[in-house]
Design a protein around this motif. Structure first.
Motif, mmCIF file in Angstrom:
data_model
loop_
_atom_site.group_PDB
_atom_site.id
_atom_site.type_symbol
_atom_site.label_atom_id
_atom_site.label_comp_id
_atom_site.label_asym_id
_atom_site.label_seq_id
_atom_site.Cartn_x
_atom_site.Cartn_y
_atom_site.Cartn_z
ATOM 1 N N VAL A 1 49.947 34.576 24.235
ATOM 2 C CA VAL A 1 49.709 32.989 24.445
ATOM 3 C C VAL A 1 50.982 32.190 24.415
ATOM 4 O O VAL A 1 51.139 31.137 25.174
ATOM 5 C CB VAL A 1 48.886 32.453 23.082
ATOM 6 C CG1 VAL A 1 48.348 30.922 23.195
ATOM 7 C CG2 VAL A 1 47.562 33.277 23.123
ATOM 8 N N LYS A 2 52.149 32.570 23.687
ATOM 9 C CA LYS A 2 53.474 32.020 23.615
ATOM 10 C C LYS A 2 53.931 32.012 24.845
ATOM 11 O O LYS A 2 54.575 30.909 25.271
ATOM 12 C CB LYS A 2 54.004 32.739 22.421
ATOM 13 C CG LYS A 2 55.348 31.905 21.988
ATOM 14 C CD LYS A 2 56.151 32.510 20.968
ATOM 15 C CE LYS A 2 57.488 31.800 20.949
ATOM 16 N NZ LYS A 2 58.344 32.254 19.918
ATOM 17 N N THR A 6 55.145 28.713 27.260
ATOM 18 C CA THR A 6 56.566 28.655 27.821
ATOM 19 C C THR A 6 56.670 28.749 29.319
ATOM 20 O O THR A 6 57.186 27.802 29.834
ATOM 21 C CB THR A 6 57.369 29.743 27.388
ATOM 22 O OG1 THR A 6 57.280 29.808 25.983
ATOM 23 C CG2 THR A 6 58.710 29.752 27.844
ATOM 24 N N MET A 7 55.767 29.321 30.081
ATOM 25 C CA MET A 7 55.747 29.187 31.632
ATOM 26 C C MET A 7 55.207 27.772 31.862
ATOM 27 O O MET A 7 55.645 27.286 32.712
ATOM 28 C CB MET A 7 54.914 30.455 32.074
ATOM 29 C CG MET A 7 55.511 31.827 31.922
ATOM 30 S SD MET A 7 56.982 31.870 32.814
ATOM 31 C CE MET A 7 56.624 31.320 34.387
ATOM 32 N N ALA A 8 54.071 27.693 31.247
ATOM 33 C CA ALA A 8 53.454 26.104 31.616
ATOM 34 C C ALA A 8 54.615 25.092 31.322
ATOM 35 O O ALA A 8 54.672 24.031 32.235
ATOM 36 C CB ALA A 8 52.260 25.832 30.684
ATOM 37 N N LYS A 9 55.459 24.943 30.407
ATOM 38 C CA LYS A 9 56.234 24.039 30.098
ATOM 39 C C LYS A 9 57.487 24.087 31.240
ATOM 40 O O LYS A 9 57.768 23.021 31.712
ATOM 41 C CB LYS A 9 57.035 24.156 28.732
ATOM 42 C CG LYS A 9 55.989 23.780 27.494
ATOM 43 C CD LYS A 9 57.026 23.542 26.260
ATOM 44 C CE LYS A 9 57.389 25.099 25.982
ATOM 45 N NZ LYS A 9 57.894 24.961 24.473
ATOM 46 N N LEU A 10 57.906 25.061 31.418
ATOM 47 C CA LEU A 10 58.977 25.328 32.651
ATOM 48 C C LEU A 10 58.403 24.862 33.983
ATOM 49 O O LEU A 10 59.110 24.216 34.639
ATOM 50 C CB LEU A 10 59.296 26.932 32.888
ATOM 51 C CG LEU A 10 60.313 27.345 31.403
ATOM 52 C CD1 LEU A 10 60.528 29.000 31.504
ATOM 53 C CD2 LEU A 10 61.593 26.606 31.501
ATOM 54 N N GLY A 42 65.638 28.218 32.565
ATOM 55 C CA GLY A 42 64.632 28.749 31.716
ATOM 56 C C GLY A 42 64.061 29.717 32.512
ATOM 57 O O GLY A 42 63.544 30.864 31.819
ATOM 58 N N PHE A 43 63.823 29.656 33.890
ATOM 59 C CA PHE A 43 63.205 30.811 34.405
ATOM 60 C C PHE A 43 64.010 32.143 34.570
ATOM 61 O O PHE A 43 63.412 33.090 34.361
ATOM 62 C CB PHE A 43 63.050 30.406 36.054
ATOM 63 C CG PHE A 43 61.897 29.500 36.462
ATOM 64 C CD1 PHE A 43 60.791 29.385 35.689
ATOM 65 C CD2 PHE A 43 61.846 28.709 37.543
ATOM 66 C CE1 PHE A 43 59.837 28.439 35.921
ATOM 67 C CE2 PHE A 43 60.958 27.958 37.913
ATOM 68 C CZ PHE A 43 59.668 27.909 36.931
ATOM 69 N N VAL A 69 59.126 34.777 38.538
ATOM 70 C CA VAL A 69 60.049 33.484 38.042
ATOM 71 C C VAL A 69 61.485 33.777 38.774
ATOM 72 O O VAL A 69 62.122 32.802 38.907
ATOM 73 C CB VAL A 69 60.083 33.211 36.422
ATOM 74 C CG1 VAL A 69 58.741 33.062 35.997
ATOM 75 C CG2 VAL A 69 60.690 34.739 35.834
ATOM 76 N N LEU A 70 61.825 34.986 39.096
ATOM 77 C CA LEU A 70 63.271 35.328 39.525
ATOM 78 C C LEU A 70 63.078 35.014 40.993
ATOM 79 O O LEU A 70 64.073 34.923 41.634
ATOM 80 C CB LEU A 70 63.578 36.626 39.262
ATOM 81 C CG LEU A 70 64.164 36.872 37.792
ATOM 82 C CD1 LEU A 70 64.419 38.358 37.638
ATOM 83 C CD2 LEU A 70 65.164 36.062 37.227
#
Length: 89
Positions: A1-2, A6-10, A42-43, A69-70
């Protein structure tokens, strides 16, 4: 969940930065570049965590998200794993 939070914020920060770049006014262009650059760094951090398999509990999910993400950074998950400071190997 965490990890999902984090992915949603980035992703939202990256999209906001991209929208500011597209508007291309004198104020919003530099601000958009700064926000997008911070999101992309952040990614990279998420990609390194995924290469160490510490971001999510599952190996397959770490591999998928790490590769995803990369991708905008033109890096592969294997290259991050093989770097001396990057992955677990």
């Amino acid at each position: 969940v965490k990890g999902l939070w984090t992915m949603a914020k980035l992703l939202s920060a990256y999209l906001v930065g991209f929208a500011l770049i597209r508007s291309s006014s004198a104020v919003s262009l530099p601000l958009g570049v700064i926000i997008s650059a911070m999101a992309l760094s952040g990614f990279f951090v998420v990609g390194v965590d995924c290469s160490r398999r510490t971001f999510f509990a599952g190996k397959a999910l770490n591999d998928f998200v790490g590769a995803l993400v990369l991708l905008p950074l033109l890096r592969s998950l294997d290259s991050v794993r093989q770097s001396p400071k990057g992955g677990s190997g």
